[in-house]
Design an enzyme around this catalytic site. Structure first.
Site, PDB file in Angstrom:
ATOM      1  N   LYS A   1      27.626  46.752  27.760  1.00  0.00           N
ATOM      2  CA  LYS A   1      28.660  46.086  26.957  1.00  0.00           C
ATOM      3  C   LYS A   1      28.294  46.033  25.477  1.00  0.00           C
ATOM      4  O   LYS A   1      29.073  46.433  24.617  1.00  0.00           O
ATOM      5  CB  LYS A   1      28.902  44.661  27.481  1.00  0.00           C
ATOM      6  CG  LYS A   1      29.346  44.559  28.915  1.00  0.00           C
ATOM      7  CD  LYS A   1      29.565  43.118  29.343  1.00  0.00           C
ATOM      8  CE  LYS A   1      28.294  42.273  29.287  1.00  0.00           C
ATOM      9  NZ  LYS A   1      27.217  42.768  30.188  1.00  0.00           N
TER      10      LYS A   1
ATOM     11  N   SER B   1      31.045  37.236  31.359  1.00  0.00           N
ATOM     12  CA  SER B   1      32.301  36.532  31.706  1.00  0.00           C
ATOM     13  C   SER B   1      32.739  36.893  33.129  1.00  0.00           C
ATOM     14  O   SER B   1      33.723  37.612  33.310  1.00  0.00           O
ATOM     15  CB  SER B   1      33.401  36.844  30.683  1.00  0.00           C
ATOM     16  OG  SER B   1      33.500  38.212  30.363  1.00  0.00           O
TER      17      SER B   1
END
EC number: 2.7.1.25
Length: 205
Positions: free
Chosen positions: A37, A105
């Site tokens: 990410k 998340s």
């Protein structure tokens, strides 16, 4: 809350965006630890920055050095961590920036709660879908080894679930292809939805 009213200032998001010559947006990178990410978001930010865009990258580890340094890793603290990040990202988008956020998340509810704070055109969910096996092989911080040995509890992907997005705007598996190709896919998408205009897109070719 009572006796608190939002003050509408004369300079608004549209004026800030026009000054910067860009359409503000939040790209929300979600995926397992080690999925890539931060690497992907960082490479995209570099490309956008070099082409003259006004950007900011919010990274999961970095915000815990200041904004969220008082939070731990309980479910409640993780929720609060993301709530704060979502609010900061909203302010940054209001400032006219292209904001990139890289956070595990893990739940759809958390991500949908952040999405709900933005107009539909200003929230882009990027699922970094790199398989768990690859993330474990990478293990850049040694966290999977600790999680497997029981040193870390509630670790996403091992002892705590990760809920993959059901309808992310983009899905990228960083174990397939190279970083330049993956960044190109992001740029092409942003161009297609007019976050990047045609003239500036040429600088990213």
């Amino acid at each position: 809350m009572t006796n608190i009213v939002w003050h509408q200032h004369p300079v608004d998001q549209a004026a800030r965006a026009e000054q910067k010559g860009q359409n503000p947006v939040l790209l929300w990178f979600t995926g397992l630890s080690g999925a890539g990410k931060s690497t992907l978001a960082g490479a995209l930010e570099r490309a956008l920055f070099e082409a003259g865009f006004h950007t900011y990258l919010l990274d999961g580890d970095n915000v815990r050095h200041g904004l969220c340094k008082d939070l731990g890793f309980t479910v409640e603290d993780r929720d609060e961590n993301l709530r704060r990040v979502g609010e900061v990202a909203k302010l940054m988008v209001d400032a006219g920036l292209v904001v990139l956020s890289a956070f595990i998340s893990p739940t759809r509810e958390e991500r949908d709660s952040i999405r709900a704070r933005f107009p539909a055109s200003q929230f882009i969910e990027v699922h970094v879908s790199t398989p768990l096996s690859v993330c474990e092989q990478r293990d850049p911080k040694g966290l999977y080894v600790k999680a497997r040995s029981g040193e870390i509890s509630n670790f996403t992907g091992i002892s705590s679930p990760y809920e993959a997005p059901l309808a992310a705007e983009l899905t990228i598996d960083t174990s397939k292809g190279d970083l330049a190709t993956q960044v190109r896919a992001l740029i092409d998408y942003l161009t297609a939805i007019n976050v990047i205009n045609a003239d500036k897109a040429k600088a990213l070719a």
